[in-house]
Motif scaffolding. Structure first.
Motif, PDB file in Angstrom:
ATOM      1  N   LYS A 174      59.959  48.578  53.778  1.00 28.15           N
ATOM      2  CA  LYS A 174      59.710  47.371  52.979  1.00 28.15           C
ATOM      3  C   LYS A 174      59.420  47.739  51.531  1.00 28.15           C
ATOM      4  O   LYS A 174      59.939  47.102  50.589  1.00 28.15           O
ATOM      5  N   LYS A 175      58.601  48.780  51.333  1.00 26.08           N
ATOM      6  CA  LYS A 175      58.281  49.219  49.985  1.00 26.08           C
ATOM      7  C   LYS A 175      59.522  49.741  49.274  1.00 26.08           C
ATOM      8  O   LYS A 175      59.734  49.476  48.084  1.00 26.08           O
ATOM      9  N   ARG A 176      60.385  50.438  50.010  1.00 22.60           N
ATOM     10  CA  ARG A 176      61.591  50.987  49.394  1.00 22.60           C
ATOM     11  C   ARG A 176      62.512  49.859  48.909  1.00 22.60           C
ATOM     12  O   ARG A 176      63.107  49.957  47.835  1.00 22.60           O
ATOM     13  N   ARG A 177      62.629  48.808  49.688  1.00 22.44           N
ATOM     14  CA  ARG A 177      63.464  47.679  49.244  1.00 22.44           C
ATOM     15  C   ARG A 177      62.898  47.050  47.977  1.00 22.44           C
ATOM     16  O   ARG A 177      63.657  46.681  47.060  1.00 22.44           O
ATOM     17  N   ALA A 178      61.579  46.943  47.916  1.00 24.76           N
ATOM     18  CA  ALA A 178      60.945  46.389  46.717  1.00 24.76           C
ATOM     19  C   ALA A 178      61.152  47.317  45.519  1.00 24.76           C
ATOM     20  O   ALA A 178      61.394  46.855  44.393  1.00 24.76           O
ATOM     21  N   GLN A 179      61.049  48.622  45.746  1.00 20.44           N
ATOM     22  CA  GLN A 179      61.295  49.583  44.669  1.00 20.44           C
ATOM     23  C   GLN A 179      62.724  49.449  44.146  1.00 20.44           C
ATOM     24  O   GLN A 179      62.958  49.427  42.929  1.00 20.44           O
ATOM     25  N   GLY A 229      67.686  48.390  35.132  1.00 18.59           N
ATOM     26  CA  GLY A 229      68.955  48.962  34.671  1.00 18.59           C
ATOM     27  C   GLY A 229      69.752  49.672  35.737  1.00 18.59           C
ATOM     28  O   GLY A 229      70.776  50.282  35.449  1.00 18.59           O
ATOM     29  N   GLY A 230      69.294  49.613  36.988  1.00 15.23           N
ATOM     30  CA  GLY A 230      70.029  50.262  38.077  1.00 15.23           C
ATOM     31  C   GLY A 230      69.541  51.674  38.329  1.00 15.23           C
ATOM     32  O   GLY A 230      68.987  52.329  37.448  1.00 15.23           O
ATOM     33  N   SER A 231      69.724  52.128  39.573  1.00 12.36           N
ATOM     34  CA  SER A 231      69.209  53.453  39.947  1.00 12.36           C
ATOM     35  C   SER A 231      70.224  54.237  40.754  1.00 12.36           C
ATOM     36  O   SER A 231      71.128  53.662  41.389  1.00 12.36           O
ATOM     37  N   ALA A 232      70.058  55.549  40.729  1.00 16.80           N
ATOM     38  CA  ALA A 232      70.888  56.447  41.538  1.00 16.80           C
ATOM     39  C   ALA A 232      70.148  57.763  41.703  1.00 16.80           C
ATOM     40  O   ALA A 232      69.444  58.215  40.791  1.00 16.80           O
ATOM     41  N   VAL A 233      70.268  58.372  42.874  1.00 13.48           N
ATOM     42  CA  VAL A 233      69.782  59.734  43.089  1.00 13.48           C
ATOM     43  C   VAL A 233      70.946  60.670  42.807  1.00 13.48           C
ATOM     44  O   VAL A 233      71.998  60.567  43.453  1.00 13.48           O
ATOM     45  N   ARG A 242      64.706  46.932  44.165  1.00  9.51           N
ATOM     46  CA  ARG A 242      64.882  45.708  43.365  1.00  9.51           C
ATOM     47  C   ARG A 242      64.311  45.888  41.957  1.00  9.51           C
ATOM     48  O   ARG A 242      64.928  45.470  40.971  1.00  9.51           O
ATOM     49  N   ARG A 243      63.151  46.533  41.853  1.00  4.26           N
ATOM     50  CA  ARG A 243      62.566  46.765  40.537  1.00  4.26           C
ATOM     51  C   ARG A 243      63.429  47.723  39.716  1.00  4.26           C
ATOM     52  O   ARG A 243      63.591  47.539  38.502  1.00  4.26           O
ATOM     53  N   PHE A 244      63.965  48.734  40.378  1.00  2.00           N
ATOM     54  CA  PHE A 244      64.835  49.675  39.656  1.00  2.00           C
ATOM     55  C   PHE A 244      66.113  48.981  39.186  1.00  2.00           C
ATOM     56  O   PHE A 244      66.621  49.262  38.096  1.00  2.00           O
TER      57      PHE A 244
END
Length: 379
Positions: A179-184, A192-196, A186-188
């Motif tokens: 659940k926390k990861r999904r929230a993270q 501006g978008g995120s990628a590992v 969305r914030r990322f």
């Protein structure tokens, strides 16, 4: 030049111990011997080679043989510890979870034979300091385990990956983590978008490491801790080993970054062993997204990747932190072999042992450890 000594103890055991300068031929022999065998990060041939190249320390390989058969090899460097000339694992404080390659678990190095070989071959060396060693690795017993002089003061934490990532989540409050990861995420996305990402070129590796060194220095300064990555030689070592690792068949070392809005927000460096991934270092940006825990987000991805590889363990390495505890169910106690070879070194080792014992007692007490960290931040 090769200096060899077979002591009475070694002869009774049928073993000969040889100390060889780490020249090109010796390094090739070590690479051939260590390649297929269980070993710690600092005992990987690439680590040893790049440490020698970037620091200028002199290297030695201690060979343990039974007749013509090599049974074990100890890649060591000549350095100084508290002003004393010493032999240690390459990497200094960066060498954790050490484990020298050997042919099988039945090999055990004799303390008296090893001391005698070093004294004869390197009479100027005052101290043997082989710290933070695994007792077992990949099902094999450490050839130096019987020589242990103390338990290392800092524990390491690891997560069992039994049952894959689903099994790991089921044991570690996975619903809350997901659940926390999904929230993270969305914030990322809003930022501006995120990628590992894993850098694939020398320039990309340098850029990620530049960011890591900057972030790490800032956070360590804030915590009142000396920057273990501040030395230019240390920085050059990590650049060299991560770049050269791309050419190794097993790609033993890598760096990963969580990039949000075009900026690295969390960075980890990893070692990939036969039975585990080891998180060697990490840093996060202490900025507008720090409260979203980008480091936890990257750790989640790293653990998921390790599970996809079918590894049995993910090793967070030395250090006891809350974010590690949230994943880990295994405590690893390393051992040290700290052996004085001269009278002056005997006095120094007594002091080392007192300090190590004090550190262990402080870190075993939550109140004392919290107080020590608070004092450290006030410096």
């Amino acid at each position: 030049m090769v200096d060899a000594l077979e002591t009475a103890d070694g002869a009774r055991a049928g073993l000969a111990i040889t100390v060889e300068a780490a020249g090109l031929q010796a390094l090739r022999r070590y690479r051939d011997f260590a390649g297929p065998r269980a070993k710690g990060a600092a005992q990987h041939p690439l680590w040893f080679e790049k440490w020698l190249e970037t620091t200028g320390e002199r290297g030695w390989i201690v060979w343990v043989a039974d007749g013509t058969n090599t049974l074990a090899a100890l890649p060591l460097v000549e350095t100084r510890i508290s002003g004393l000339p010493a032999l240690a694992f390459a990497g200094g404080a960066h060498a954790n979870g050490n484990f020298c390659p050997a042919t099988h678990s039945g090999t055990a190095v004799c303390m008296a034979a090893l001391k005698a070989a070093i004294r004869q071959s390197l009479p100027h060396v005052a101290l043997l300091s082989l710290e933070r060693q695994h007792r077992t690795l990949d099902g094999q017993t450490n050839v130096l385990a019987a020589m242990a002089t103390r338990t290392s003061p800092n524990i390491a934490l690891a997560a069992s990956l039994d049952g894959g990532f689903a099994g790991l989540l089921s044991r570690t409050n996975g619903k809350k983590k997901s659940k926390k990861r999904r929230a993270q995420w969305r914030r990322f996305e809003d930022a501006g978008g995120s990628a590992v990402v894993k850098p694939a070129t020398t320039a990309e590796i340098d850029a990620i490491l530049d960011a890591f060194f900057r972030l790490k220095a800032a956070r360590l300064e804030k915590a009142g801790i000396a920057d273990a990555f501040g030395d230019p030689q240390i920085r050059e070592f990590w650049r060299a080993i991560l770049d050269a690792s791309r050419e190794e068949a097993d790609t033993p070392f890598s760096v990963e970054a969580l990039v949000v809005g075009g900026k690295p927000r969390a960075i980890t460096g990893s070692t990939h062993l036969r039975d585990r991934t080891v998180c060697e270092f990490g840093a996060i940006e202490d900025g507008d997204l720090a409260s979203i825990s980008p480091g936890e987000y990257l750790a989640y991805s790293n653990l998921e990747e390790a599970c996809a590889k079918g590894l049995p363990l993910y090793d967070f390495s030395v250090g006891d932190e809350a974010y590690k505890r949230s994943w880990c169910d295994i405590e690893i106690s390393h051992f040290d072999v700290v052996v004085p070879l001269t009278p002056a070194a005997r006095l120094a080792v007594l002091g080392f042992d007192v300090i190590a014992g004090a550190k262990k007692r402080i870190k075993a007490s939550p109140k004392l450890w919290a107080f020590a960290k608070a004092v450290r931040r006030l410096r």
